[in-house]
Design a protein around this motif. Structure first.
Motif: not given
Lengths: 237, 275
Positions: B53-80
């Motif tokens: 499971f980890v072998e198959k999906y850990w890269l996806k999790y990293v991608d997902g983490f980066l997408v979360t960071l992008q969403i949060v960062g961009l929204s907070l910036l535009v919101g500010a």
């Protein structure tokens, strides 16, 4: 405009009764969660307020976990986790059955966990607002610890914690919308169904938003009434 | 604490050992439960770290983490950026400014983020022909832009309230005092007003960032593969519950790290208040 009113009317052609049923589910879920969240939150606040370090630490771990997890994830953890847990338990006992957890109950448990961890902070800061002398005074009058808590501390505690708890109630009302994701027919889900069938998404999601606003307004009125009631003792002076 | 009586030289007796009261036993039992569940969680994660499971999906999790960071960062910036005019309008004595701003803040704080996201993402379809006419349909057709749009509007409402509270909190006399001392306006703002406003606003801002990180999980519902989205996809493909456990650990680590950093920043900003 007339078309929109027909769509929202009650009866065969309208979606009014579907939406109303969704509102009922939303309100019931919030009301059903509230007592569990409040009691659990109060107990955790007691633990955090105690002088016993191990108890304090245990309570702090609880709040750290449930305030740090996204509510949606907590919901999934409860919904799928409990399901799998029960199935594994049954398997150990020799049964092989598929058990589905009621989404209402799963939502209630998840929201209670989140609500209680926030409510404990509200209660804790209220505890800090009550002078030590109140405990000592209760003691000096010969009240038992339980009596001091229920007769002296709790009435003051409610008054101090009420503003924060009111905010938490409004947040809880909004968070119930997440339960639509695990299939509970609440306001958002019913609005989504209506939107898909009628192809009027803006109308129905707009109505859903307005209903949430209305619920918030009703709650604020109710809360300010309760607040006035708790302050009855102060006015006399 | 004085260890010995200076006159008689008598040494203070040691404190009596703490008794095993019921509360203390109860606390230790609860802690033992936490330790056991923590240890079993660590064991579970440790024994699964080399699983397929980890072998198959850990890269996806990293991608997902980066997408979360992008969403949060961009929204907070535009919101500010959005929150500044909203806060100013909210503070304005002109009702044509303050009432719409109040309505905006009330709407976005009073309705669930999920309903707002649905309203924008699905609701845009109602106005397809109008949006196509002004060339905005391409924007509202993409779930990604809709999420950023909805989250930005949402956080702008919350940030506007934070900002308003912070501005109101700094007394006018601070501006006047600086002026009397002959300090220029930019210096007054950055060295006198902003630090004081930040002291008040910092904690709510930190809470808002954490709320945004947790709220961003909602993006997964409208087909965005953020950390939560990748988790749901991994679970629906593998039916392996560890999908959610890894996500929980990741979210807890993110939020806790942020909270610790925020505590450090706050301690620095309020260091003159410490005694």
């Amino acid at each position: 405009m007339e078309e929109a009113l027909t769509l929202l009317s009650f009866g065969e052609n309208g979606w009014g009764d579907t939406i109303a049923a969704g509102v009922m589910v939303t309100v019931f879920l919030a009301i059903a969660t509230l007592p569990f969240g409040l009691i659990l939150g109060f107990l955790i606040a007691l633990a955090k307020n105690s002088s016993e370090p191990s108890l304090k630490l245990a309570a702090n771990i609880y709040t750290t976990i449930f305030r740090g997890l996204p509510e949606l994830l907590t919901l999934f953890l409860v919904y799928f986790g409990v399901q799998i847990g029960i199935q594994q338990g049954l398997k150990l006992m020799g049964f092989d059955a598929f058990i589905e957890v009621n989404s209402f109950v799963a939502g209630m448990v998840a929201l209670s966990l989140v609500f209680s961890s926030y409510a404990s902070e509200a209660f804790l800061s209220a505890f800090r607002g009550i002078p030590q002398g109140q405990f000592e005074g209760g003691n000096a009058l010969g009240l038992s610890r339980y009596q001091t808590m229920t007769l002296v501390i709790l009435p003051q505690l409610i008054r101090l914690a009420l503003p924060a708890l009111g905010n938490l109630w409004l947040i809880l009302l909004k968070e119930t919308s997440l339960v639509s994701v695990i299939g509970l027919p609440d306001l958002v889900r019913e609005a989504g169904i209506a939107a898909r069938v009628t192809k009027e998404p803006f109308l129905f999601f707009g109505i859903a938003c307005l209903v949430y606003l209305l619920l918030a307004m009703i709650s604020s009125t109710g809360l300010s009434r309760i607040e006035r009631w708790t302050k009855k003792g102060e006015v006399a002076r | 604490m004085i260890a010995a009586n200076p006159e008689t030289g008598q040494i203070r007796p040691p404190a009596p050992p703490r008794a095993w009261t019921n509360i203390r036993i109860f606390g230790h039992v609860l802690m033992a439960l936490w330790v056991i569940s923590g240890a079993s969680l660590l064991y579970f994660l440790g024994s699964n770290i080399a699983s397929t499971f980890v072998e198959k999906y850990w890269l996806k999790y990293v991608d997902g983490f980066l997408v979360t960071l992008q969403i949060v960062g961009l929204s907070l910036l535009v919101g500010a950026l959005l929150s500044i005019p909203v806060a100013l309008a909210r503070n304005s004595t002109w009702k044509i400014f303050s009432w719409p701003a109040y309505g905006y803040v009330y709407f976005f704080r009073g309705t669930p983020l999920l309903a707002q996201t649905f309203l924008i993402y699905y609701g845009a379809g109602t106005f397809r022909s109008e949006l196509e006419a002004v060339g905005l349909w391409g924007f509202f057709r993409e779930a990604w832009y809709c999420v950023i749009f909805a989250f930005s509007l949402n956080t702008a409402a919350y940030q506007a309230e934070i900002l308003r509270g912070a501005i109101l909190n700094v007394p006018k006399g601070q501006w006047e005092g600086a002026e009397a001392l002959g300090i220029s306006t930019p210096v007054t703002f950055f060295k006198i007003i902003l630090p004081q406003a930040l002291m008040v606003a910092l904690r709510p801002y930190g809470n808002e960032i954490i709320l945004m990180i947790k709220g961003s999980a909602i993006a997964s519902i409208i087909t965005i593969y953020d950390l939560m989205g990748e988790t749901r996809r991994a679970y629906s493909r593998s039916y392996d519950f560890q999908a959610y456990i890894w996500a929980a650990v990741a979210y807890l680590l993110i939020v806790e790290t942020l909270r610790r950093i925020w505590d450090k920043i706050e301690a620095r900003l309020t260091r003159h208040l410490k005694r």
